[in-house]
Design a protein around this motif. Sequence first.
Motif, PDB file in Angstrom:
ATOM      1  N   ALA A  16      -0.523   0.950   5.738  1.00 53.94           N
ATOM      2  CA  ALA A  16       0.990   0.457   5.212  1.00 53.94           C
ATOM      3  C   ALA A  16       0.997   0.858   3.915  1.00 53.94           C
ATOM      4  N   ALA A  17       2.473   1.026   3.382  1.00 51.16           N
ATOM      5  CA  ALA A  17       2.625   1.422   2.193  1.00 51.16           C
ATOM      6  C   ALA A  17       2.984   0.328   1.260  1.00 51.16           C
TER       7      ALA A  17
ATOM      8  N   ASP B 117       1.092   7.625  -1.583  1.00 52.07           N
ATOM      9  CA  ASP B 117       0.964   8.409  -0.163  1.00 52.07           C
ATOM     10  C   ASP B 117      -0.123   9.182  -0.065  1.00 52.07           C
ATOM     11  N   LEU B 118      -0.416   9.984  -1.430  1.00 53.12           N
ATOM     12  CA  LEU B 118      -1.650  10.787  -1.093  1.00 53.12           C
ATOM     13  C   LEU B 118      -3.005  10.232  -0.787  1.00 53.12           C
ATOM     14  N   MET B 119      -3.178   8.973  -1.606  1.00 53.05           N
ATOM     15  CA  MET B 119      -4.412   8.353  -1.581  1.00 53.05           C
ATOM     16  C   MET B 119      -4.511   7.450  -0.154  1.00 53.05           C
TER      17      MET B 119
ATOM     18  N   PHE C 197      -7.557   8.596   2.321  1.00 48.47           N
ATOM     19  CA  PHE C 197      -8.390   7.604   2.662  1.00 48.47           C
ATOM     20  C   PHE C 197      -8.523   7.399   4.247  1.00 48.47           C
ATOM     21  N   THR C 198      -7.214   7.499   4.799  1.00 47.05           N
ATOM     22  CA  THR C 198      -7.059   7.491   6.065  1.00 47.05           C
ATOM     23  C   THR C 198      -7.928   8.637   7.054  1.00 47.05           C
TER      24      THR C 198
ATOM     25  N   VAL D 295      -9.681  -0.648  10.728  1.00 48.50           N
ATOM     26  CA  VAL D 295      -9.457  -0.997   9.458  1.00 48.50           C
ATOM     27  C   VAL D 295      -7.984  -1.009   9.095  1.00 48.50           C
ATOM     28  N   LEU D 296      -7.480  -1.957   8.433  1.00 52.54           N
ATOM     29  CA  LEU D 296      -5.981  -1.707   7.852  1.00 52.54           C
ATOM     30  C   LEU D 296      -6.344  -1.335   6.587  1.00 52.54           C
ATOM     31  N   LEU D 297      -5.483  -0.447   6.118  1.00 53.65           N
ATOM     32  CA  LEU D 297      -5.595   0.118   4.666  1.00 53.65           C
ATOM     33  C   LEU D 297      -4.271  -0.060   3.990  1.00 53.65           C
ATOM     34  N   VAL D 298      -3.884  -0.906   3.076  1.00 52.70           N
ATOM     35  CA  VAL D 298      -2.681  -1.061   2.455  1.00 52.70           C
ATOM     36  C   VAL D 298      -2.733  -0.471   1.086  1.00 52.70           C
TER      37      VAL D 298
END
Length: 245
Positions: free
Chosen positions: A43-44, A23-25, A29-30, A16-19
């Motif tokens: 990625a931010a 930072d906290l979320m 989530f990760t 899964v790629l999370l963008v």
Amino acid sequence: MSSSAPAGASSRPVRVLLVEDDDLMRRSFTIALERYGYEMKAAADGLAGLELFRDESFDLMILDVMLPGLDGIGLCRRVRETSLVPVLMMSARGDGLDVVAGLEAGADDYVVKPVDTYVLVARIRSLLRRATYAPAPGPERATDEGPPPEGKTLVFGDLSIDTAGMEVFVSGSPVALTPTELKLLLEFAAHPGVVLERHTLLRNVWEYGWDGDSRVVDLCVQRLRKKLGRDRVETVRGFGYKFRR
């Protein structure tokens, strides 16, 4: 070209790629999704997410709408230029234009932040099931009582659906559909000439209960019309949609 690898096709974890720019979320989530067994990359900002997407292969993407540089809507459009990977959008507003824009850009579903982990995981699992969906075996022709049969080609005028290869053709030319678009089409093809209410489609395609947002249906129907022809799916005002035989 990055694409969706069939989830469950091997013993490897779903990637899964999370963008997400918060930072906290992003960290929470990760960590939460890794506990459910998902292999996470994060990625931010949108440009960093696009670079990761192009360099690696993912089974699913989770995109925040509001991102610096390249926002989630633009990132989703760039992804859809080359890939049918399932995309889940996250929005801080449940009734804003960003939700509609995300679905129009090709997202399969969306959640509103803040979102509980179990809700996020449920949406991810639903998307992955659509990505690996195969109709159950059945009679030679689709009926009003079930899904299209496995291993058959369904023909509706210039539209043909290969239910074994999960391929769609219009006038002999292949048409690329996202997993959600394909499952919606198969649901329509299983009930030609029958009016399907939005809540029925939400339940059968998106696996929602009664509290689902019908905009995901309307926007997905619009995308199908663009790809298959505007007259293929008829709007029955006050009720839902009907697939023309």
